[in-house]
Design an enzyme around this catalytic site. Structure first.
Site, mmCIF file in Angstrom:
data_model
loop_
_atom_site.group_PDB
_atom_site.id
_atom_site.type_symbol
_atom_site.label_atom_id
_atom_site.label_comp_id
_atom_site.label_asym_id
_atom_site.label_seq_id
_atom_site.Cartn_x
_atom_site.Cartn_y
_atom_site.Cartn_z
ATOM 1 N N ARG A 1 9.529 -7.052 -11.581
ATOM 2 C CA ARG A 1 10.120 -6.619 -10.302
ATOM 3 C C ARG A 1 9.792 -7.613 -9.205
ATOM 4 N NH1 ARG A 1 9.410 -0.358 -9.147
ATOM 5 N NH2 ARG A 1 10.503 -1.133 -7.361
ATOM 6 N N LYS B 1 9.276 -11.648 -2.028
ATOM 7 C CA LYS B 1 9.940 -10.413 -2.467
ATOM 8 C C LYS B 1 10.100 -9.429 -1.316
ATOM 9 C CE LYS B 1 8.584 -6.120 -4.639
ATOM 10 N NZ LYS B 1 7.643 -5.379 -3.822
ATOM 11 N N ASN B 2 9.011 -9.167 -0.590
ATOM 12 C CA ASN B 2 9.098 -8.095 0.409
ATOM 13 C C ASN B 2 9.899 -8.487 1.651
ATOM 14 O OD1 ASN B 2 7.913 -6.289 -1.279
ATOM 15 N ND2 ASN B 2 5.856 -6.475 -0.390
ATOM 16 N N ARG C 1 3.689 8.284 -0.929
ATOM 17 C CA ARG C 1 4.233 7.214 -0.080
ATOM 18 C C ARG C 1 5.225 7.836 0.899
ATOM 19 N NH1 ARG C 1 5.428 1.829 -3.519
ATOM 20 N NH2 ARG C 1 5.589 1.016 -1.404
ATOM 21 N N PRO C 2 4.714 8.374 2.021
ATOM 22 C CA PRO C 2 5.577 9.086 2.968
ATOM 23 C C PRO C 2 6.479 8.137 3.759
ATOM 24 C CG PRO C 2 3.337 8.947 3.842
ATOM 25 C CD PRO C 2 3.310 8.290 2.487
ATOM 26 N N ILE C 3 7.558 8.695 4.355
ATOM 27 C CA ILE C 3 8.413 7.877 5.226
ATOM 28 C C ILE C 3 8.612 8.562 6.587
ATOM 29 C CG2 ILE C 3 9.639 6.616 3.394
ATOM 30 C CD1 ILE C 3 12.025 8.526 3.965
ATOM 31 N N CYS D 1 7.132 1.411 -6.867
ATOM 32 C CA CYS D 1 5.831 1.459 -7.522
ATOM 33 C C CYS D 1 5.068 2.705 -7.119
ATOM 34 C CB CYS D 1 5.019 0.218 -7.160
ATOM 35 S SG CYS D 1 5.502 -1.212 -8.113
ATOM 36 N N GLN E 1 7.259 8.050 9.380
ATOM 37 C CA GLN E 1 7.330 7.155 10.544
ATOM 38 C C GLN E 1 8.718 6.509 10.678
ATOM 39 O OE1 GLN E 1 4.781 7.015 12.898
ATOM 40 N NE2 GLN E 1 4.148 8.686 11.545
ATOM 41 N N ASP F 1 -1.709 -5.728 -1.316
ATOM 42 C CA ASP F 1 -0.975 -6.170 -2.502
ATOM 43 C C ASP F 1 -1.733 -7.246 -3.293
ATOM 44 O OD1 ASP F 1 0.933 -4.361 -1.821
ATOM 45 O OD2 ASP F 1 2.344 -5.817 -0.976
HETATM 46 C C1 EPZ Z 1 5.270 -2.250 1.961
HETATM 47 O O1 EPZ Z 1 5.350 -0.890 1.556
HETATM 48 C C2 EPZ Z 1 5.342 -3.064 0.694
HETATM 49 N N1 EPZ Z 1 6.600 -2.764 0.011
HETATM 50 C C3 EPZ Z 1 4.159 -2.745 -0.216
HETATM 51 O O2 EPZ Z 1 4.187 -3.694 -1.267
HETATM 52 C C4 EPZ Z 1 2.843 -2.937 0.545
HETATM 53 O O3 EPZ Z 1 1.774 -2.464 -0.247
HETATM 54 C C5 EPZ Z 1 2.852 -2.189 1.876
HETATM 55 O O4 EPZ Z 1 4.039 -2.533 2.631
HETATM 56 C C6 EPZ Z 1 1.640 -2.500 2.759
HETATM 57 O O5 EPZ Z 1 1.569 -3.859 3.018
HETATM 58 C C7 EPZ Z 1 7.726 -3.326 0.407
HETATM 59 O O6 EPZ Z 1 7.762 -4.139 1.318
HETATM 60 C C8 EPZ Z 1 8.956 -2.952 -0.328
HETATM 61 P P1 EPZ Z 1 3.705 0.864 4.662
HETATM 62 P P2 EPZ Z 1 5.604 0.234 2.647
HETATM 63 O O7 EPZ Z 1 4.778 1.670 5.259
HETATM 64 O O8 EPZ Z 1 6.459 -0.339 3.711
HETATM 65 C C9 EPZ Z 1 1.418 5.021 5.419
HETATM 66 C C10 EPZ Z 1 4.189 -4.484 -3.446
HETATM 67 O O9 EPZ Z 1 3.321 -4.434 -4.333
HETATM 68 N N2 EPZ Z 1 2.734 5.485 5.894
HETATM 69 O O10 EPZ Z 1 3.212 -0.331 5.399
HETATM 70 O O11 EPZ Z 1 6.101 1.429 1.928
HETATM 71 C C11 EPZ Z 1 1.413 4.799 3.918
HETATM 72 O O12 EPZ Z 1 1.134 5.986 3.222
HETATM 73 C C12 EPZ Z 1 4.498 -3.276 -2.597
HETATM 74 O O13 EPZ Z 1 4.883 -5.483 -3.213
HETATM 75 C C13 EPZ Z 1 2.859 6.721 6.465
HETATM 76 O O14 EPZ Z 1 1.892 7.480 6.580
HETATM 77 O O15 EPZ Z 1 4.137 0.460 3.179
HETATM 78 C C14 EPZ Z 1 0.345 3.751 3.775
HETATM 79 O O16 EPZ Z 1 -0.927 4.372 3.740
HETATM 80 C C15 EPZ Z 1 3.772 -2.067 -3.074
HETATM 81 N N3 EPZ Z 1 4.102 7.114 6.911
HETATM 82 C C16 EPZ Z 1 0.444 2.928 5.072
HETATM 83 O O17 EPZ Z 1 1.162 3.755 5.992
HETATM 84 C C17 EPZ Z 1 5.199 6.312 6.806
HETATM 85 O O18 EPZ Z 1 6.269 6.727 7.245
HETATM 86 C C18 EPZ Z 1 1.185 1.614 4.952
HETATM 87 O O19 EPZ Z 1 2.463 1.816 4.354
HETATM 88 C C19 EPZ Z 1 5.057 5.056 6.223
HETATM 89 C C20 EPZ Z 1 3.820 4.660 5.781
#
Ligand code: EPZ
Length: 433
Positions: free
Chosen positions: A400, A22-23, A123-125, A117, A127, A308
């Site tokens: 999903r 999926k991811n 869930r910040p963006i 989810c 970065q 996950d």
């Molecule tokens: C991806 O989410 C996955 N989603 C998530 O899977 C998964 O839990 C996560 O990676 C971690 O492996 C998808 O691929 C669509 P991150 P993502 O950016 O990319 C912090 C599932 O169940 N962070 O790696 O959104 C954040 O808060 C889903 O399949 C920032 O601070 O996760 C977290 O603590 C749920 N600033 C950590 O980094 C940012 O700009 C990791 O988040 C981005 C993230």
């Protein structure tokens, strides 16, 4: 409204075929926007998040042809707009990939703030935005949309150091940089299998990306990506979920179509719990006959134990002898589902990022709610292992990310079925009448 009805307590036996990841799929489909030609994508999982991604691309003007259940051809030669539908994009977290892809190809993007989810935390963006800005984009949030623009119409390669290891930011910056002018270096990059998969997809379309799977990724921007054909990797988390289900219920299952290397950490943790795992070429034979043992698990970015899989392993440990500690090392809050497990008799205390899991002899069936995708998977595992009858609501979250979960589990001997529930209004109407 669909609910799952489960009669628990039956061990699982047989074989299960794992679908495409999926991811990886929810990144690779938006990445097709970077390609000026037809790309054929194989091993696409049939899940609702993928359906949404494809709809969003169609709305942007992509021509999508379904070849069979798991293969599509996407032609993004004639994209009409760089503004996504608010209604569609806000439903899915992965819509943030549309920003990197549209910005990379057209120098501009307007995408609804991503949904997806919600496990209780933020869930910040930031970065992602840091990366786009380093590449020369101006990014603002306005009216529920993220607007990214470039003055020159094309991004410029740059060095980006990620302050947190982020899967989404790594993939998004990789997409944006694929067509940028010059070289980009992403440092402190995430290393998940789907990052390597996205890089391989882009390279097979003509990109020049090296180092994916390590913490430094180097991208030499190219002028154009042309079409090609690509098959998505198997889903590490779906495979881990079936392994955890066998651990919880007992039995013996051959998990097919996987990459064993991706499963290493999950396999090691389950073995510590007393589960036997035998690795073959692209299958794992998973067996549990004796009692489950306690274990301590900490979730971390790949190659660590995946966040996950945290709700699923916690459910297994809820049935293990002794006290286990689970520590969430990626998200600030991902234990909302624990209340549901408690309704079934689990003994789990949560203190911020740590869950103290006191194993119990058995769980008891109950009405339970899936609050998000992986929490939903944990509910299914708990219900399969529990004594008695459970009803799971909120299953749209499960759908999903898990292709044909009911059919796959029934083929393993599980007593699980989907049932339509009347909408709340109908229920109210019925009682009023
Ligand atoms: C991806 O989410 C996955 N989603 C998530 O899977 C998964 O839990 C996560 O990676 C971690 O492996 C998808 O691929 C669509 P991150 P993502 O950016 O990319 C912090 C599932 O169940 N962070 O790696 O959104 C954040 O808060 C889903 O399949 C920032 O601070 O996760 C977290 O603590 C749920 N600033 C950590 O980094 C940012 O700009 C990791 O988040 C981005 C993230």
């Amino acid at each position: 409204m669909t609910k799952y009805v489960v009669q628990g307590g039956k061990p699982l036996f047989g074989e299960v075929e794992i679908s495409g990841a999926k991811n990886a799929a929810v990144a690779i489909i938006p990445a097709a926007l970077l390609v000026d030609g037809v790309c054929r994508i194989e091993n696409i999982p049939q899940i609702s998040d993928v359906t949404l991604c494809l709809k969003i691309l169609e709305q942007l003007g992509a021509n999508i042809r379904s070849i069979n259940h798991h293969t599509v051809e996407i032609d993004c030669s004639h994209i009409r707009t760089t503004r996504t539908s608010y209604e569609l994009a806000r439903k899915i977290r992965a819509s943030y990939y549309l920003i990197g892809a549209l910005l990379g190809r057209f120098g501009q993007a307007e995408v609804a703030m991503p949904g997806g989810c919600n496990f209780g935390g933020v869930r910040p963006i930031d970065q992602h935005v840091k990366g786009f800005s380093a590449l020369g984009a101006k990014v603002i949030v306005e009216g529920g949309f993220i607007r990214a623009t470039t003055e020159a119409g094309r991004l410029k390669g740059a060095s980006v150091y990620l302050d947190v290891v982020s899967v989404g930011a790594t993939m998004n910056i990789m997409m944006a940089a694929a067509l940028a002018e010059g070289n980009t270096v992403i440092e402190n990059a995430a290393k998940e299998p789907h990052i390597v998969d996205l890089a391989n997809f882009l390279n097979s379309m003509g990109a020049n990306i090296r180092g994916a799977g390590t913490d430094t990724i180097k991208i030499r921007g190219v002028d154009r990506l042309t079409g090609g054909s690509y098959a998505i990797i198997p889903d590490q988390i779906e495979a881990g979920t079936y392994m955890a289900a066998v651990a919880a219920t007992g039995g013996q299952v051959l998990v097919k179509n996987i990459i064993p290397k991706h499963m290493d950490c999950i396999t090691a943790n389950l073995q510590e719990c007393g589960v036997e795992v035998e690795e073959r070429e692209d299958t794992l034979l998973v067996r549990r006959s004796g009692p489950l043992q306690k274990a301590n698990v900490k979730t971390m970015p790949y190659p660590g134990f995946p966040t996950d899989m945290q709700p699923q392993i916690t459910t297994v440990l809820a049935l293990a002898q002794g006290t286990s500690l689970v520590t969430e090392g990626v998200w600030s809050n991902r234990y909302r589902y624990v209340d549901e497990l408690r309704r079934m008799g689990a003994n789990i205390q949560v203190d911020e990022k740590t869950a103290v899991v006191e194993g119990v002899d058995h769980l008891t069936g109950a009405p339970i709610q899936a609050y998000d995708l992986r929490a939903g998977a944990a509910m299914v595992i708990a219900a399969l292992a529990a004594h008695g009858h459970s009803e799971i609501t909120g299953v749209q979250y499960i759908e999903r990310g898990y292709e044909g979960i009911i059919e796959k589990l029934r083929a393993l001997g599980a007593d699980i079925r989907a049932e339509e529930e009347p909408e709340e209004d109908e229920v109210r109407g019925a009682s009023a009448g």
